[in-house]
Design a protein around this motif. Sequence first.
Motif, short mmCIF file in Angstrom:
data_model
loop_
_atom_site.label_atom_id
_atom_site.label_comp_id
_atom_site.label_asym_id
_atom_site.label_seq_id
_atom_site.Cartn_x
_atom_site.Cartn_y
_atom_site.Cartn_z
N ILE A 21 -182.00 2.25 34.48
CA ILE A 21 -183.00 1.48 33.73
C ILE A 21 -183.61 0.40 34.62
O ILE A 21 -184.83 0.18 34.59
CB ILE A 21 -182.38 0.88 32.45
N ARG A 22 -182.81 -0.25 35.45
CA ARG A 22 -183.34 -1.26 36.37
C ARG A 22 -184.32 -0.63 37.36
O ARG A 22 -185.36 -1.19 37.67
CB ARG A 22 -182.21 -1.95 37.12
N MET A 23 -183.99 0.57 37.85
CA MET A 23 -184.87 1.26 38.79
C MET A 23 -186.20 1.61 38.12
O MET A 23 -187.27 1.44 38.71
CB MET A 23 -184.21 2.52 39.32
N VAL A 24 -186.14 2.10 36.89
CA VAL A 24 -187.36 2.46 36.15
C VAL A 24 -188.22 1.21 35.92
O VAL A 24 -189.44 1.24 36.12
CB VAL A 24 -187.01 3.15 34.82
N CYS A 25 -187.59 0.11 35.54
CA CYS A 25 -188.33 -1.13 35.31
C CYS A 25 -188.97 -1.64 36.59
O CYS A 25 -190.14 -2.06 36.59
CB CYS A 25 -187.41 -2.20 34.73
N LEU A 43 -194.60 -11.72 38.29
CA LEU A 43 -193.38 -10.95 38.58
C LEU A 43 -192.11 -11.75 38.41
O LEU A 43 -191.10 -11.21 37.97
CB LEU A 43 -193.44 -10.37 39.99
N ASP A 44 -192.13 -13.03 38.77
CA ASP A 44 -190.93 -13.86 38.63
C ASP A 44 -190.37 -13.83 37.22
O ASP A 44 -189.16 -13.80 37.01
CB ASP A 44 -191.22 -15.30 39.04
N GLU A 45 -191.26 -13.80 36.26
CA GLU A 45 -190.85 -13.77 34.85
C GLU A 45 -190.07 -12.49 34.53
O GLU A 45 -189.09 -12.51 33.81
CB GLU A 45 -192.10 -13.85 33.97
N TYR A 46 -190.49 -11.38 35.11
CA TYR A 46 -189.85 -10.09 34.83
C TYR A 46 -188.66 -9.82 35.73
O TYR A 46 -187.66 -9.27 35.29
CB TYR A 46 -190.87 -8.96 35.00
N ILE A 47 -188.75 -10.20 36.98
CA ILE A 47 -187.69 -9.92 37.96
C ILE A 47 -186.39 -10.59 37.55
O ILE A 47 -185.32 -10.01 37.69
CB ILE A 47 -188.11 -10.35 39.38
N SER A 48 -186.49 -11.81 37.02
CA SER A 48 -185.26 -12.51 36.63
C SER A 48 -184.51 -11.77 35.53
O SER A 48 -183.29 -11.86 35.44
CB SER A 48 -185.57 -13.94 36.18
N VAL A 49 -185.22 -11.00 34.73
CA VAL A 49 -184.58 -10.24 33.65
C VAL A 49 -183.91 -8.98 34.18
O VAL A 49 -182.81 -8.63 33.78
CB VAL A 49 -185.62 -9.86 32.56
N ILE A 50 -184.55 -8.28 35.15
CA ILE A 50 -183.99 -7.02 35.63
C ILE A 50 -183.12 -7.15 36.87
O ILE A 50 -182.45 -6.22 37.24
CB ILE A 50 -185.09 -5.96 35.88
N LYS A 51 -183.14 -8.34 37.48
CA LYS A 51 -182.35 -8.54 38.69
C LYS A 51 -180.86 -8.54 38.35
O LYS A 51 -180.44 -9.17 37.40
CB LYS A 51 -182.73 -9.89 39.33
N LYS A 52 -180.11 -7.80 39.11
CA LYS A 52 -178.67 -7.72 38.87
C LYS A 52 -177.99 -8.95 39.46
O LYS A 52 -178.23 -9.31 40.60
CB LYS A 52 -178.10 -6.46 39.49
N ASP A 53 -177.15 -9.58 38.66
CA ASP A 53 -176.43 -10.78 39.11
C ASP A 53 -175.26 -10.42 40.00
O ASP A 53 -174.64 -9.45 39.91
CB ASP A 53 -175.93 -11.59 37.92
#
Length: 53
Positions: A21-25, A43-53
């Motif tokens: 799902i992260r790859m698709v996003c 992008l910062d708004e979206y990347i923070s959601v899909i970025k793996k911690d």
Amino acid sequence: MNNDLYNVLFKLLSQSDESDIRMVCSSLLGYLVGKGKISVDELDEYISVIKKD
């Protein structure tokens, strides 16, 4: 989009794991930036959601 397309998308994503799902996003974000639908600044708004911690 119509409901059939949403249903197909939901079915595919429900069978995927988190990394899929992260790859698709990430791919979708890249596509949307390339088409000019979203700006690079957003992008910062979206990347923070899909970025793996």
